[in-house]
Scaffold this motif. Structure first.
Motif, PDB file in Angstrom:
ATOM      1  N   LYS A 224      18.319  10.409  -7.109  1.00 43.90           N
ATOM      2  CA  LYS A 224      19.704  10.721  -8.159  1.00 43.90           C
ATOM      3  C   LYS A 224      19.688  12.115  -8.527  1.00 43.90           C
ATOM      4  O   LYS A 224      20.048  12.990  -9.087  1.00 43.90           O
ATOM      5  N   GLY A 225      19.274  12.746  -8.073  1.00 40.35           N
ATOM      6  CA  GLY A 225      19.168  14.534  -7.107  1.00 40.35           C
ATOM      7  C   GLY A 225      18.289  14.909  -8.339  1.00 40.35           C
ATOM      8  O   GLY A 225      18.433  16.760  -9.018  1.00 40.35           O
TER       9      GLY A 225
ATOM     10  N   THR B 114      10.778  14.562  -9.685  1.00 36.00           N
ATOM     11  CA  THR B 114      10.277  14.804  -8.071  1.00 36.00           C
ATOM     12  C   THR B 114       8.992  14.977  -8.138  1.00 36.00           C
ATOM     13  O   THR B 114       7.980  14.393  -7.747  1.00 36.00           O
ATOM     14  N   LEU B 115       9.202  16.330  -8.283  1.00 38.26           N
ATOM     15  CA  LEU B 115       7.836  17.482  -7.976  1.00 38.26           C
ATOM     16  C   LEU B 115       6.533  16.862  -9.742  1.00 38.26           C
ATOM     17  O   LEU B 115       5.394  16.845  -8.946  1.00 38.26           O
TER      18      LEU B 115
ATOM     19  N   VAL C 131      18.763  21.098 -13.199  1.00 33.91           N
ATOM     20  CA  VAL C 131      18.112  21.353 -11.459  1.00 33.91           C
ATOM     21  C   VAL C 131      19.975  21.785 -11.224  1.00 33.91           C
ATOM     22  O   VAL C 131      21.251  21.666 -11.492  1.00 33.91           O
ATOM     23  N   ALA C 132      19.984  22.829 -10.278  1.00 32.37           N
ATOM     24  CA  ALA C 132      20.431  24.158  -9.882  1.00 32.37           C
ATOM     25  C   ALA C 132      21.759  23.121  -9.290  1.00 32.37           C
ATOM     26  O   ALA C 132      21.175  22.504  -7.991  1.00 32.37           O
ATOM     27  N   PRO C 133      23.003  22.946  -9.294  1.00 29.16           N
ATOM     28  CA  PRO C 133      23.790  22.545  -8.400  1.00 29.16           C
ATOM     29  C   PRO C 133      23.831  23.516  -6.802  1.00 29.16           C
ATOM     30  O   PRO C 133      24.080  22.475  -6.198  1.00 29.16           O
ATOM     31  N   ASN C 134      23.477  24.485  -7.052  1.00 32.20           N
ATOM     32  CA  ASN C 134      23.806  24.614  -6.121  1.00 32.20           C
ATOM     33  C   ASN C 134      22.552  26.845  -5.536  1.00 32.20           C
ATOM     34  O   ASN C 134      22.522  26.513  -6.673  1.00 32.20           O
ATOM     35  N   CYS C 135      22.449  27.097  -4.508  1.00 31.87           N
ATOM     36  CA  CYS C 135      21.865  28.127  -4.496  1.00 31.87           C
ATOM     37  C   CYS C 135      22.168  28.822  -4.477  1.00 31.87           C
ATOM     38  O   CYS C 135      21.860  30.528  -4.584  1.00 31.87           O
TER      39      CYS C 135
END
Length: 398
Positions: free
Chosen positions: A281-282, A287-288, A394-398
């Protein structure tokens, strides 16, 4: 239990029985005939003296090898009535190996009960090798079809397995088990709708395992079957969740995973699966959060190498590079030497099957002991908050 472990346990129990039988019944000289022993065995069985009936039948087979097949069949029947099911399973197999059709058909009346007591893996290959469909009465034929279906799945013949399971009537006592197995076959075939339907029906009907109990079943046996029914229900709910994950219906899978009791045998594995569902699910931080539960002492019996891989992937997804490197270093430190030891053990004992059994048995006993502790402490440990908090953003990208 594994088939090997169960067979060795049955053989060990049988050896104990043979020691008990070793003192031959005190009969007169004129009665030291195999036929006489068999007649006495039959009479003792009718009187409800089942263990004595098994002793006399064994003596008959020892005196005259011509009576061995009939003797093994009578021993099986008597030991089943005595409640010595693991030992009976040994003589059940020995009866099949004789090839005597009359004797084989006698013991096949015990097939379904032995399946419930010992599982199909213990004697599945013997049923397939030494019996055929027409040997069974309608009740025990379902157990034979179940054995055929499980073998077919292990041979990657899922369509054939479904055909066998379709032949089991819904009125059969093993129908809940058949539903679980057929759901598994459908899931492997990618027939997700059918798999979900069978898993749901399995969860709803798991309690029917109690219906297979005899009317004189006592408390401990009833409690054992109730636990088995609860375990089957949990596995069927897990099957639904896994199928929903396979269909990428992650939200529904998440809710289904949440329905599995934390005290069930399957839950320690399901926790990892649910973490993967969150990853799908992103939701990497969630998850962690799932994976951190494996750090609990209550879950120390779980081998968690794959959890570390998923942990590293999750940190990578949210650009926590230092944490990724920490996980990799910890993984190498914890598992590299272990991997080398496993490799050395396999190479050293490649032709020594008992060594693998003894090693697995020792680890299995330890796992069950730790699991018993875990069940008592699970709730307390799982309520503890992780020491490190990770932002839910949640970071969409780095």
């Amino acid at each position: 239990r594994s088939r090997l472990q169960a067979l060795i346990a049955a053989a060990a129990s049988a050896a104990g029985l043979l020691i008990a039988i070793g003192t031959s019944p005190a009969l007169g000289e004129d009665e030291l005939q195999g036929a006489a022993y068999l007649r006495d065995s039959q009479q003792l069985h009718r009187e409800g003296r089942y263990f004595d009936a098994a002793r006399y039948a064994f003596a008959a087979g020892e005196l005259d090898p011509g009576y061995k097949a009939d003797a093994y069949a009578r021993i099986t029947q008597s030991l089943m009535r005595s409640g010595l099911h693991n030992v009976a399973a040994y003589f059940f197999i020995r009866t099949l190996q004789t090839g005597d059709q009359a004797s084989i058909r006698k013991v096949l009346a015990e097939t379904q009960e032995l399946l419930f007591r010992s599982g199909s893996d213990l004697f599945r290959s013997y049923l397939i090798r030494h019996t055929k469909y027409d040997d069974y009465d309608p009740v025990n034929r379902s157990a034979y079809l179940f054995a055929l279906a499980k073998t077919a799945i292990l041979q990657n013949q899922e369509e054939r397995a479904v055909q066998y399971l379709d032949a089991i009537p819904a009125s059969s006592a093993i129908w809940p088990l058949a539903l679980h197995l057929r759901g598994t076959a459908y899931a492997i075939l990618g027939k997700d709708a059918q798999a979900l339907k069978d898993y749901q029906a399995c969860a709803e009907n798991a309690g029917r395992l109690l219906d297979a109990l005899s009317s004189d079943a006592v408390g401990p046996r009833v409690d054992q079957v109730r636990r088995e029914a609860e375990d089957l229900k949990a596995r069927c709910v897990a099957g639904q969740a896994r199928t929903l994950y396979q269909m990428e219906r992650f939200d529904e899978a998440d809710r289904m995973y949440d329905r599995i009791p934390k005290g069930s045998m399957v839950w320690s594995d399901v926790l990892f699966e649910q973490a993967w569902n969150s990853f799908g699910k992103g939701e990497y931080n969630r998850t962690l959060g799932k994976l951190v539960s494996y750090k609990s002492p209550a879950l120390s019996f779980v081998f968690g190498s794959e959890a570390e891989v998923l942990r590293a992937q999750s940190f990578l997804a949210i650009c926590y590079y230092d944490d990724v490197n920490d996980v990799i270093r910890r993984f190498d430190s914890q598992y590299q030497k272990l991997g080398e030891r496993v490799k050395a053990f396999v190479e050293k004992n490649s032709a020594n099957l008992p060594a693998f059994y003894q090693f697995g048995k020792a680890r299995g006993d330890q796992r069950l002991w730790l699991y018993g502790i875990a069940r008592r402490k699970m709730a307390d440990h799982l309520r503890r908050r992780p020491k490190r908090h990770i932002s839910s953003q949640v970071a969409p990208n780095c």
